[in-house]
Design a protein around this motif. Structure first.
Motif, PDB file in Angstrom:
ATOM      1  N   GLU A 148     -81.838 -56.915 -23.009  1.00  0.00           N
ATOM      2  CA  GLU A 148     -82.030 -55.986 -21.887  1.00  0.00           C
ATOM      3  C   GLU A 148     -82.668 -54.686 -22.355  1.00  0.00           C
ATOM      4  OE1 GLU A 148     -79.562 -53.933 -18.170  1.00  0.00           O
ATOM      5  OE2 GLU A 148     -78.538 -55.273 -19.574  1.00  0.00           O
ATOM      6  N   ASN A 152     -86.225 -53.256 -21.070  1.00  0.00           N
ATOM      7  CA  ASN A 152     -86.296 -51.946 -20.420  1.00  0.00           C
ATOM      8  C   ASN A 152     -87.250 -50.991 -21.130  1.00  0.00           C
ATOM      9  OD1 ASN A 152     -84.455 -52.700 -18.463  1.00  0.00           O
ATOM     10  ND2 ASN A 152     -82.686 -51.846 -19.534  1.00  0.00           N
ATOM     11  N   ASP A 192     -91.624 -54.666 -11.299  1.00  0.00           N
ATOM     12  CA  ASP A 192     -90.402 -53.887 -11.083  1.00  0.00           C
ATOM     13  C   ASP A 192     -89.200 -54.542 -11.764  1.00  0.00           C
ATOM     14  OD1 ASP A 192     -89.596 -55.999  -9.454  1.00  0.00           O
ATOM     15  OD2 ASP A 192     -90.065 -54.960  -7.579  1.00  0.00           O
ATOM     16  N   ASP A 193     -88.032 -53.970 -11.527  1.00  0.00           N
ATOM     17  CA  ASP A 193     -86.812 -54.438 -12.198  1.00  0.00           C
ATOM     18  C   ASP A 193     -86.404 -55.853 -11.781  1.00  0.00           C
ATOM     19  OD1 ASP A 193     -86.637 -52.073 -13.560  1.00  0.00           O
ATOM     20  OD2 ASP A 193     -85.225 -51.143 -12.155  1.00  0.00           O
TER      21      ASP A 193
END
Length: 282
Positions: A148, A152, A192-193
Motif C-alpha cells: 500500500e 500510494n 484515482d484511489d
C-alpha cells in the motif's frame, strides 16, 4: 526455505530486458486485429502497433488462459512457495480476476494478488519495487504489507493529442462527460484511489499541457526525492525535450526515458506524453 516469484502483465510497460533483469515473469496482453492476433512485447512492438493505426485500430484482450495456466504451473514446478501477482487496475481490466480463477485450481504454492489500481509505467514502477523487496529477502507477508505504501507513493500522469483512442477502448472512466473536444482542450489524466481514470486537470493547447506536466513533477520534487520516468507514445521529440529540461533537478534520484507499450498505446493513441513519479520512502 521460501522462494518468492513475481508475476505481472504487459500493461506494466516494462521492457523485456528490465523484466529479465529483475526476475519478473510477464503475461502478454493480446492485441487483436481483424485478420491476426499478436502478443504484446512478444510478437508486436509499440512501433509496429503505432504504424498500423492509420489502417486499423486493434483491440486488446486478457492474457491467453492457456498461457496463464502454463506460467502458474512453471512457478509450481520450479519450487516457488509464493507467487506475488501484481496487475493492472481491476477497474480497467479483468486480468487480475482471470489469473485468480486459474490459480484457484492450483495447489502447492501461495498466491498473493495485488491490484496496482493504475496502469502503464506506474504499474511497472510498482512491480519493480515489489521485485526489489524480493531481492532484499523480504517475506511475502512483508511485501504485501509494504504494498500500500508503494502504491500510494507512485503517481502517473499522461496527456494526449486526442481522447478518441481512450473512448474506443472503453477506458474513458470518469473522464467521460468532463472534456469537450473543442478549442484544443488537452486533459492531463491520472488514476484515482479506486483505480479509475479521471481528469487531473485541463489545459488549452499542447504546450500548456506539457508545461503543466512539468509543474506537477516539480510539486512532487519540492516535497521529496523521487525516481522519475518520462514516457513517450510516438511523441519522442517532445519526450526527449521534457527529459532534458527536468533531468538536472537535485531531487531526482534517477530518471529515464521509456516507451509506452503497444497494449497501452492502443488506448492512448499517438502523441501521448506521460510521467511516472515514485516518491522515496523516507
Amino acid at each position: 526455505m521460501k522462494k518468492i516469484g513475481v508475476l505481472t502483465d504487459s500493461s506494466c510497460d516494462l521492457t523485456l530486458e528490465t523484466l529479465k533483469e529483475n526476475n519478473i515473469e510477464m503475461l502478454p496482453i493480446r492485441i487483436i486485429y481483424k485478420e491476426r492476433e499478436f502478443l504484446d512485447k512478444i510478437t508486436i512492438t509499440s512501433e509496429e502497433m503505432y504504424e498500423s493505426l492509420s489502417t486499423e485500430i486493434p483491440t486488446t484482450s486478457l492474457p491467453d488462459l492457456k498461457t496463464t495456466d502454463k506460467i502458474l504451473d512453471k512457478f509450481i514446478d520450479e519450487g516457488y512457495t509464493d507467487l506475488i501477482i501484481v496487475c493492472v487496475s481491476n477497474k480497467l481490466s479483468g486480468t487480475l480476476n482471470s489469473i485468480r480463477l486459474i490459480a484457484e485450481e492450483k495447489s502447492g504454492i501461495n498466491f498473493h494478488f495485488l491490484d496496482t489500481k493504475t496502469l502503464g509505467y506506474p504499474q511497472g514502477a510498482i512491480v519493480l519495487e515489489v521485485a526489489k523487496l524480493v531481492k532484499q529477502g523480504k517475506t511475502a507477508e512483508e511485501i504485501v504489507q509494504a504494498f500500500e505504501s508503494i502504491r500510494n507513493r507512485t503517481h502517473g500522469f499522461i496527456t494526449f493529442n486526442t481522447l478518441e483512442y481512450l473512448k474506443r477502448g472503453g477506458r474513458i472512466g470518469k473522464i467521460s462527460g468532463t472534456i469537450g473536444e473543442i478549442l484544443h482542450i488537452k486533459p492531463i489524466v491520472s488514476s484515482d484511489d479506486d483505480g479509475e481514470l479521471y481528469t487531473y486537470t485541463k489545459t488549452r493547447g499542447r504546450k500548456k499541457a506539457i508545461s503543466k506536466m512539468k509543474n506537477i513533477l516539480f510539486e512532487y520534487l519540492e516535497k521529496s526525492k523521487c525516481r522519475v520516468w518520462v514516457l513517450s507514445g510516438a511523441a519522442d521529440e517532445e519526450a526527449k525535450e521534457f527529459f532534458e529540461n527536468v533531468k538536472g533537478h537535485e531531487n531526482i534520484i534517477d530518471i529515464s526515458l521509456e516507451q509506452i507499450g503497444a497494449a497501452m498505446g492502443i488506448h492512448t493513441g499517438p502523441g501521448a506524453l506521460g510521467l511516472c513519479i515514485l516518491e522515496e520512502n523516507v
